[in-house]
Design a protein around this motif. Sequence first.
Motif, PDB file in Angstrom:
ATOM      1  N   ALA A   4      42.586  32.962  43.007  1.00  0.00           N
ATOM      2  CA  ALA A   4      41.799  32.817  41.784  1.00  0.00           C
ATOM      3  C   ALA A   4      40.304  32.947  42.049  1.00  0.00           C
ATOM      4  O   ALA A   4      39.579  33.514  41.246  1.00  0.00           O
ATOM      5  N   THR A   5      39.840  32.445  43.182  1.00  0.00           N
ATOM      6  CA  THR A   5      38.406  32.461  43.448  1.00  0.00           C
ATOM      7  C   THR A   5      38.002  33.219  44.710  1.00  0.00           C
ATOM      8  O   THR A   5      36.842  33.593  44.850  1.00  0.00           O
ATOM      9  N   VAL A   6      38.929  33.443  45.626  1.00  0.00           N
ATOM     10  CA  VAL A   6      38.599  34.064  46.911  1.00  0.00           C
ATOM     11  C   VAL A   6      39.645  35.114  47.271  1.00  0.00           C
ATOM     12  O   VAL A   6      40.834  34.939  47.010  1.00  0.00           O
ATOM     13  N   ASN A  30      39.805  35.213  38.982  1.00  0.00           N
ATOM     14  CA  ASN A  30      39.004  34.693  37.869  1.00  0.00           C
ATOM     15  C   ASN A  30      37.836  35.619  37.546  1.00  0.00           C
ATOM     16  O   ASN A  30      37.522  35.857  36.380  1.00  0.00           O
ATOM     17  N   LEU A  31      37.178  36.146  38.577  1.00  0.00           N
ATOM     18  CA  LEU A  31      36.070  37.059  38.364  1.00  0.00           C
ATOM     19  C   LEU A  31      36.567  38.353  37.717  1.00  0.00           C
ATOM     20  O   LEU A  31      35.922  38.889  36.813  1.00  0.00           O
ATOM     21  N   HIS A  84      41.347  29.547  27.594  1.00  0.00           N
ATOM     22  CA  HIS A  84      42.254  30.442  26.876  1.00  0.00           C
ATOM     23  C   HIS A  84      41.638  31.811  26.640  1.00  0.00           C
ATOM     24  O   HIS A  84      42.357  32.808  26.566  1.00  0.00           O
ATOM     25  N   ARG A  85      40.332  31.872  26.553  1.00  0.00           N
ATOM     26  CA  ARG A  85      39.654  33.156  26.451  1.00  0.00           C
ATOM     27  C   ARG A  85      39.864  33.947  27.748  1.00  0.00           C
ATOM     28  O   ARG A  85      40.153  35.137  27.728  1.00  0.00           O
ATOM     29  N   LEU A  86      39.728  33.275  28.890  1.00  0.00           N
ATOM     30  CA  LEU A  86      39.957  33.939  30.176  1.00  0.00           C
ATOM     31  C   LEU A  86      41.432  34.291  30.376  1.00  0.00           C
ATOM     32  O   LEU A  86      41.754  35.232  31.105  1.00  0.00           O
ATOM     33  N   GLU A  87      42.335  33.549  29.746  1.00  0.00           N
ATOM     34  CA  GLU A  87      43.760  33.900  29.796  1.00  0.00           C
ATOM     35  C   GLU A  87      44.004  35.259  29.142  1.00  0.00           C
ATOM     36  O   GLU A  87      44.853  36.027  29.581  1.00  0.00           O
TER      37      GLU A  87
END
Length: 113
Positions: A4-6, A30-31, A84-87
């Motif tokens: 998710a982050t790396v 995520n990015l 939820h926007r990022l979903e």
Amino acid sequence: DCGATVTTATPVYNGYAIQKAIVKSNIGGNLLDAEMLKQAEQSLNDKHPILSRFQLRKTILPDGSGKVDLADVSKLTPSFLEYHRLEVGRNIRESLCQISDTIFDREANINIP
């Protein structure tokens, strides 16, 4: 490994990880989700915001047609709405951004648009 982050790249020689050669990048899922969402919003020229399903309320009218309005989300926290926007961005990424498991053969795929 892309998390998710790396994202981590670990070279392996004869079945053993070479610890000194491990490379990490702060680019993760995520990015990429946020970037997919940003690109989708830009393609809509910011005329229509990208919303999750729960942010909309559908009403069936007496003539059988439907009407969609914004739902009241004033009691929801900003972090919940952003999650939820990022979903939505994650769903776009997982649907459209895929890597082939096979080597690309230009001649075999010449007619694919």
